[in-house]
Write an enzyme that holds these catalytic residues in place. Structure first.
Site, PDB file in Angstrom:
ATOM      1  N   ARG A  91       0.805  -1.223   0.000  1.00 42.63           N
ATOM      2  CA  ARG A  91       0.000   0.000   0.000  1.00 42.63           C
ATOM      3  C   ARG A  91       0.842   1.279   0.000  1.00 42.63           C
ATOM      4  O   ARG A  91       0.336   2.367  -0.198  1.00 42.63           O
ATOM      5  CB  ARG A  91      -0.954  -0.018   1.216  1.00 42.63           C
ATOM      6  CG  ARG A  91      -2.038  -1.063   1.084  1.00 42.63           C
ATOM      7  CD  ARG A  91      -2.729  -1.359   2.417  1.00 42.63           C
ATOM      8  NE  ARG A  91      -1.936  -2.269   3.261  1.00 42.63           N
ATOM      9  CZ  ARG A  91      -2.324  -2.732   4.456  1.00 42.63           C
ATOM     10  NH1 ARG A  91      -3.486  -2.352   4.964  1.00 42.63           N
ATOM     11  NH2 ARG A  91      -1.557  -3.554   5.149  1.00 42.63           N
TER      12      ARG A  91
ATOM     13  N   LYS B 162      32.755  25.887   2.956  1.00 44.59           N
ATOM     14  CA  LYS B 162      32.823  24.427   2.905  1.00 44.59           C
ATOM     15  C   LYS B 162      34.139  23.955   3.483  1.00 44.59           C
ATOM     16  O   LYS B 162      35.190  24.469   3.106  1.00 44.59           O
ATOM     17  CB  LYS B 162      32.710  23.938   1.455  1.00 44.59           C
ATOM     18  CG  LYS B 162      32.557  22.430   1.353  1.00 44.59           C
ATOM     19  CD  LYS B 162      33.281  21.822   0.157  1.00 44.59           C
ATOM     20  CE  LYS B 162      34.766  21.739   0.391  1.00 44.59           C
ATOM     21  NZ  LYS B 162      35.507  21.085  -0.693  1.00 44.59           N
TER      22      LYS B 162
ATOM     23  N   ALA C  85      34.008  41.627   0.117  1.00 39.40           N
ATOM     24  CA  ALA C  85      32.879  41.151  -0.689  1.00 39.40           C
ATOM     25  C   ALA C  85      33.372  40.483  -1.961  1.00 39.40           C
ATOM     26  O   ALA C  85      34.263  40.994  -2.640  1.00 39.40           O
ATOM     27  CB  ALA C  85      31.970  42.326  -1.033  1.00 39.40           C
TER      28      ALA C  85
ATOM     29  N   ARG D 199      46.983  42.659 -10.266  1.00 40.47           N
ATOM     30  CA  ARG D 199      46.030  42.974 -11.338  1.00 40.47           C
ATOM     31  C   ARG D 199      46.676  43.990 -12.280  1.00 40.47           C
ATOM     32  O   ARG D 199      47.638  44.651 -11.922  1.00 40.47           O
ATOM     33  CB  ARG D 199      44.727  43.526 -10.765  1.00 40.47           C
ATOM     34  CG  ARG D 199      44.890  44.774  -9.916  1.00 40.47           C
ATOM     35  CD  ARG D 199      43.540  45.428  -9.652  1.00 40.47           C
ATOM     36  NE  ARG D 199      43.364  45.911  -8.298  1.00 40.47           N
ATOM     37  CZ  ARG D 199      43.736  47.126  -7.883  1.00 40.47           C
ATOM     38  NH1 ARG D 199      44.348  47.973  -8.694  1.00 40.47           N
ATOM     39  NH2 ARG D 199      43.503  47.488  -6.641  1.00 40.47           N
TER      40      ARG D 199
HETATM   41  C1  UD1 Z   1      -1.410  -6.447  11.341  1.00 42.74           C
HETATM   42  C2  UD1 Z   1      -2.281  -7.345  12.222  1.00 42.74           C
HETATM   43  C3  UD1 Z   1      -3.517  -6.541  12.652  1.00 42.74           C
HETATM   44  C4  UD1 Z   1      -3.100  -5.289  13.372  1.00 42.74           C
HETATM   45  C5  UD1 Z   1      -2.117  -4.468  12.534  1.00 42.74           C
HETATM   46  C6  UD1 Z   1      -1.543  -3.368  13.399  1.00 42.74           C
HETATM   47  C7  UD1 Z   1      -2.027  -9.657  11.458  1.00 42.74           C
HETATM   48  C8  UD1 Z   1      -2.635 -10.773  10.711  1.00 42.74           C
HETATM   49  N1  UD1 Z   1      -2.697  -8.507  11.484  1.00 42.74           N
HETATM   50  O1  UD1 Z   1      -2.145  -6.156  10.177  1.00 42.74           O
HETATM   51  O2  UD1 Z   1      -4.336  -7.339  13.512  1.00 42.74           O
HETATM   52  O3  UD1 Z   1      -4.229  -4.517  13.700  1.00 42.74           O
HETATM   53  O4  UD1 Z   1      -1.029  -5.276  12.066  1.00 42.74           O
HETATM   54  O5  UD1 Z   1      -0.751  -2.473  12.673  1.00 42.74           O
HETATM   55  O6  UD1 Z   1      -0.963  -9.829  12.027  1.00 42.74           O
HETATM   56  N2  UD1 Z   1       5.190  -9.029   7.727  1.00 42.74           N
HETATM   57  C9  UD1 Z   1       6.183  -9.987   7.600  1.00 42.74           C
HETATM   58  N3  UD1 Z   1       5.924 -11.117   6.872  1.00 42.74           N
HETATM   59  C10 UD1 Z   1       4.705 -11.350   6.300  1.00 42.74           C
HETATM   60  C11 UD1 Z   1       3.697 -10.373   6.463  1.00 42.74           C
HETATM   61  C12 UD1 Z   1       3.966  -9.243   7.184  1.00 42.74           C
HETATM   62  O7  UD1 Z   1       7.277  -9.816   8.101  1.00 42.74           O
HETATM   63  O8  UD1 Z   1       4.551 -12.398   5.686  1.00 42.74           O
HETATM   64  C13 UD1 Z   1       5.488  -7.814   8.506  1.00 42.74           C
HETATM   65  C14 UD1 Z   1       5.360  -6.525   7.701  1.00 42.74           C
HETATM   66  O9  UD1 Z   1       6.583  -6.186   7.122  1.00 42.74           O
HETATM   67  C15 UD1 Z   1       4.897  -5.525   8.756  1.00 42.74           C
HETATM   68  C16 UD1 Z   1       4.190  -6.360   9.802  1.00 42.74           C
HETATM   69  O10 UD1 Z   1       4.550  -7.700   9.543  1.00 42.74           O
HETATM   70  O11 UD1 Z   1       5.998  -4.877   9.379  1.00 42.74           O
HETATM   71  C17 UD1 Z   1       2.676  -6.225   9.706  1.00 42.74           C
HETATM   72  O12 UD1 Z   1       2.246  -6.583   8.418  1.00 42.74           O
HETATM   73  P1  UD1 Z   1       1.058  -5.826   7.694  1.00 42.74           P
HETATM   74  O13 UD1 Z   1       0.819  -6.459   6.390  1.00 42.74           O
HETATM   75  O14 UD1 Z   1       1.282  -4.365   7.725  1.00 42.74           O
HETATM   76  O15 UD1 Z   1      -0.158  -6.216   8.680  1.00 42.74           O
HETATM   77  P2  UD1 Z   1      -1.517  -5.426   8.857  1.00 42.74           P
HETATM   78  O16 UD1 Z   1      -2.426  -5.765   7.729  1.00 42.74           O
HETATM   79  O17 UD1 Z   1      -1.271  -4.012   9.148  1.00 42.74           O
HETATM   80 CA    CA Z   2       0.470  -2.750   9.206  1.00 46.01          CA
END
Ligand code: UD1
Ligand code: CA
Length: 454
Positions: free
Chosen positions: A14, A350, A379, A439
């Site tokens: 997103r 610098k 100047a 000069r």
């Molecule tokens: C997640 C939570 C949600 C919460 C929200 C808070 C879950 C299923 N949902 O949703 O309940 O309200 O955060 O901000 O956990 N990431 C990984 N590997 C993956 C997927 C994600 O490392 O396979 C990491 C992402 O990089 C990120 C974090 O996990 O830093 C959260 O992932 P994101 O996709 O943003 O979850 P949300 O949909 O926001």
């Molecule tokens: Ca998130």
């Protein structure tokens, strides 16, 4: 004993960016760096960062800035959800018997106090897991937390999996959890991906763990997650509001806070005055009595006492007490200006060291130079420091004066008490106590007139 794991493998679709989401910056530091720094006070025994999308970039982002004990990077090659990410820890934490603090890498405004509190409540209650929650005015996009009257969690349902009725619950899951690791490790392999995204959700573990408790944060803004550029901008506003409120409480005047931005890494002493349209970044320190702005940018610089900076840019530089900078000056590349100096009106310094009570007041470029005390740079004086291949140094002694429009061709040394005649191009060193003129002498031809062609 607590270990910390940070989820940083997702792309962050997103954000509409090639850069992994957790590497986007908020007030001068990346999201993941902020999350990691919120855990410093906990003195975790292990620190694991789960990386996947842009793994090398995320890994490299820590090399320069992080001074803590070793970070362990755990690769999640396919991003099949937050639960799948934590499954990757199983081989790493095989013999670990303590609690595991799990943080989403996109929750950058967490306060260390809140994390300490979370762990305390977790231990006191002997919970299987304890998680941060809050009532959000606009909970769209967040998982909803459903609890009984004792704050014990029954289930967490993602926004997209909610029924209309469930969506009316504004209590959201922050993505910050303290787990009893041995309990979690036992049930992790049982997660299923039967949801709208067909991902393995970490939030589903609450259905299997013994006792899961939700802890509401006092100020919901500290658990705002970053999913879009809009979220990034909103969180920046929140951060700025906190930072400026703190500085003002500590005795700093900020005349028009809405037009000013200040990184939370900046140090400001009491009785500093920040004028409108001014931006303070990085490891900047400003001492008491100084007035910065209007219209200035200071980054990674030290500003002494009673300094004024107007409509100017100061980067990676040092300015001593009582000096006036600007209007329209640019200090960069480790410029170091002494006390009671004046650097103004379209002057660029610098990698130059300037003594005390020295003025470079108008229309000059001074690069790779050393200026003594009580020097006056006329100047339009320019150091020609670059021969097309290499940079060369210019050294100017105490009380020396350069006339307007002098060009000082480096390498060059002007001694003490030297006077350079206006319009000179100086190519050879000049000894102490001399006047130098380089000069063409002016020629006057009396009675001379252009012959008209008729
Ligand atoms: C997640 C939570 C949600 C919460 C929200 C808070 C879950 C299923 N949902 O949703 O309940 O309200 O955060 O901000 O956990 N990431 C990984 N590997 C993956 C997927 C994600 O490392 O396979 C990491 C992402 O990089 C990120 C974090 O996990 O830093 C959260 O992932 P994101 O996709 O943003 O979850 P949300 O949909 O926001
Ligand atoms: Ca998130």
């Amino acid at each position: 004993m607590v270990a910390v794991a940070i989820l940083a493998a997702g792309r962050g679709t997103r954000m509409k960016s090639d850069l992994p989401k957790v590497l986007h910056q908020l007030g001068g530091r990346t999201l993941v760096q902020r999350v990691l720094e919120s855990c410093v006070r906990l003195q975790p025994s292990r620190r694991l960062v789960i990386v996947g999308y842009g793994a090398d970039l995320v890994r490299d982002s820590f090399q320069q800035t992080d001074t803590q004990p070793t970070l362990e990077f755990v690769e999640q090659t396919e991003q099949l959800g937050t639960g799948h990410a934590i499954q990757q820890l199983l081989p790493y934490l095989k013999d670990f018997t303590g609690d595991l603090l799990v943080l989403n890498g996109d929750v950058p405004l967490l306060r260390p106090d809140t994390l300490e509190q979370l762990i305390k409540i977790h231990k006191e209650n002997g919970n299987g897991a304890t998680l941060l929650a809050a009532h959000f005015p606009n909970p769209t996009g967040y998982g909803r937390v459903f609890c009984d009257s004792h704050n014990l969690v029954n289930q967490i349902v993602e926004d997209r999996d909610c029924t209309d009725a469930q969506r009316q619950n504004h209590r959201i899951n922050a993505g910050v959890y303290c787990f009893n690791w041995p309990q979690l490790a036992k049930i992790l392999p049982d997660l299923k991906a039967d949801n709208d995204q067909q991902e393995y959700y970490l939030t589903d573990t609450v259905n299997y763990l013994d006792q899961v408790m939700a802890v509401d944060v006092e100020d919901y803004r500290e658990i705002l997650g970053i999913n879009s550029r809009k979220d990034l901008a909103n969180s920046y506003k929140v951060l700025q509001d906190w930072v400026k409120t703190n500085y003002m409480a500590a005795g700093v005047t900020i005349i028009d806070p809405d037009s000013v931005t200040i990184d939370d890494t900046v140090q400001l002493e009491p009785d500093v005055i920040i004028e409108p349209q001014t931006h303070l970044r990085g490891n900047t320190i400003i001492q008491t009595g100084s007035r910065i702005g209007p219209g200035s940018l200071i980054e990674n610089s030290q500003i002494g006492k009673n300094v004024t900076v107007q409509f100017s840019v100061v980067s990676d530089s040092v300015v001593a007490d009582g000096t006036r900078i600007g209007p329209y000056a640019h200090l960069r590349g480790h410029a170091k200006v002494g006390e009671q100096c004046r650097v103004g009106n379209f002057v660029e310094l610098k990698n130059t060291e300037v003594g005390n009570r020295t003025n470079v007041a108008h229309l000059s470029y001074i690069g790779d130079a050393q200026l003594g005390n009580n020097v006056n740079i006329g100047a339009g004086t320019i150091t020609a420091n670059y021969d097309g291949v290499k940079k060369h140094r210019t050294t100017i002694g105490d009380r020396t004066k350069t006339g307007s429009n002098s060009v000082l061709v480096a390498p060059l040394t002007l001694g003490n008490d030297v006077t350079v005649a206006a319009g000179s191009t100086i190519t050879d060193d000049v000894p102490d106590d001399s006047l130098v003129i380089a000069r063409e002498r002016q020629v006057i031809k009396p009675g001379w007139r252009l012959e008209s062609p008729e």
